[in-house]
Design a protein around this motif. Structure first.
Motif, mmCIF file in Angstrom:
data_model
loop_
_atom_site.group_PDB
_atom_site.id
_atom_site.type_symbol
_atom_site.label_atom_id
_atom_site.label_comp_id
_atom_site.label_asym_id
_atom_site.label_seq_id
_atom_site.Cartn_x
_atom_site.Cartn_y
_atom_site.Cartn_z
ATOM 1 N N ALA A 31 0.756 -1.344 0.018
ATOM 2 C CA ALA A 31 0.013 -0.282 0.129
ATOM 3 C C ALA A 31 0.685 1.323 -0.139
ATOM 4 C CB ALA A 31 -0.856 0.037 1.149
ATOM 5 N N ILE A 32 1.920 1.222 0.714
ATOM 6 C CA ILE A 32 2.967 2.310 0.935
ATOM 7 C C ILE A 32 3.478 2.731 -0.482
ATOM 8 C CG2 ILE A 32 5.137 3.184 1.872
ATOM 9 C CD1 ILE A 32 4.036 1.982 4.578
ATOM 10 N N LEU A 33 3.724 1.575 -1.270
ATOM 11 C CA LEU A 33 4.629 1.594 -2.517
ATOM 12 C C LEU A 33 3.645 2.350 -3.506
ATOM 13 C CD1 LEU A 33 7.155 1.201 -4.022
ATOM 14 C CD2 LEU A 33 6.244 -1.184 -4.573
ATOM 15 N N LEU A 34 2.413 1.669 -3.676
ATOM 16 C CA LEU A 34 1.392 2.223 -4.647
ATOM 17 C C LEU A 34 0.976 3.539 -4.025
ATOM 18 C CD1 LEU A 34 -0.770 -1.115 -5.070
ATOM 19 C CD2 LEU A 34 1.160 -0.043 -6.315
ATOM 20 N N LEU A 35 0.540 3.684 -2.961
ATOM 21 C CA LEU A 35 0.065 4.994 -2.695
ATOM 22 C C LEU A 35 1.094 6.166 -2.883
ATOM 23 C CD1 LEU A 35 -2.270 4.261 0.284
ATOM 24 C CD2 LEU A 35 -2.941 4.770 -1.875
#
Length: 200
Positions: A31-35
């Protein structure tokens, strides 16, 4: 599906708790990578600014996780069960600190080392005391996972990998920030610690 079956975690409770923990870490990092993918592209495109540290961070993090079963196979002596719960608490604490740190930076957080024209030195939340609390959270999570495996050489091996990976990343990042902010960032460095207050 169980990631490590019954091999490393005796009983259904430890096994299920570890599965939940590992899935939560995987979802959090994804999620951190995508967001923050958009933030990774916002910085000024300075050749070599990241110096491969983003890839090193990702590879080093998951390598630390995946090597834990190997340590047990090579050294089949495990620590007592309470160590599992100590590791679980450490990993959850690390995840909370990492999420809090990313949320504090918001649009300024980036997986890649990039300093944009709108960048500023955030000194709120955990950044009042330490300059890289998101990395502190990641390292604490890795140590927690290693403790959960209860492997004797797991923790020192994880610390060695983390020291190499995050040490390189921090040097790369601080060099870029010093170049961009000059004396302002160096003053911030004098008032804070890199990862652990009163230690380093």
């Amino acid at each position: 599906m169980y990631f490590y079956g019954d091999t490393y975690f005796p009983g259904p409770v430890l096994k299920n708790v570890f599965q939940i923990l590992l899935i939560a870490v995987l979802l959090m990092e994804t999620a951190i990578l995508l967001l923050t993918a958009r933030n990774n592209q916002k910085g000024e495109k300075r050749n070599g600014e990241d110096r491969g540290s983003m890839l090193l961070i990702i590879v080093g993090f998951w390598l630390s996780v995946l090597l834990n079963p190997l340590y047990i196979r090579l050294f089949p002596v495990v620590l007592p069960v309470p160590v599992f719960w100590l590791g679980f608490a450490a990993a959850v604490s690390g995840m909370i600190l990492r999420l809090y740190s990313v949320w504090t930076l918001r649009k300024f957080f980036s997986m890649a080392v990039r300093v944009g024209s709108e960048q500023k030195i955030v000194q709120d939340g955990p950044y009042r005391l330490i300059r890289h609390p998101a990395y502190t959270g990641s390292i604490l999570t890795l140590l927690g996972i290693s403790l959960a495996f209860r492997s004797v050489p797991g923790v020192p091996a994880t610390l060695l990998i983390a020291a190499a990976v995050y040490g390189y990343r921090i040097r790369t990042e601080e060099k870029a920030l010093e170049k961009n902010f000059g004396a302002v960032y160096r003053d911030y460095e004098q008032r804070t610690w890199r990862l652990v207050p009163h230690v380093w």
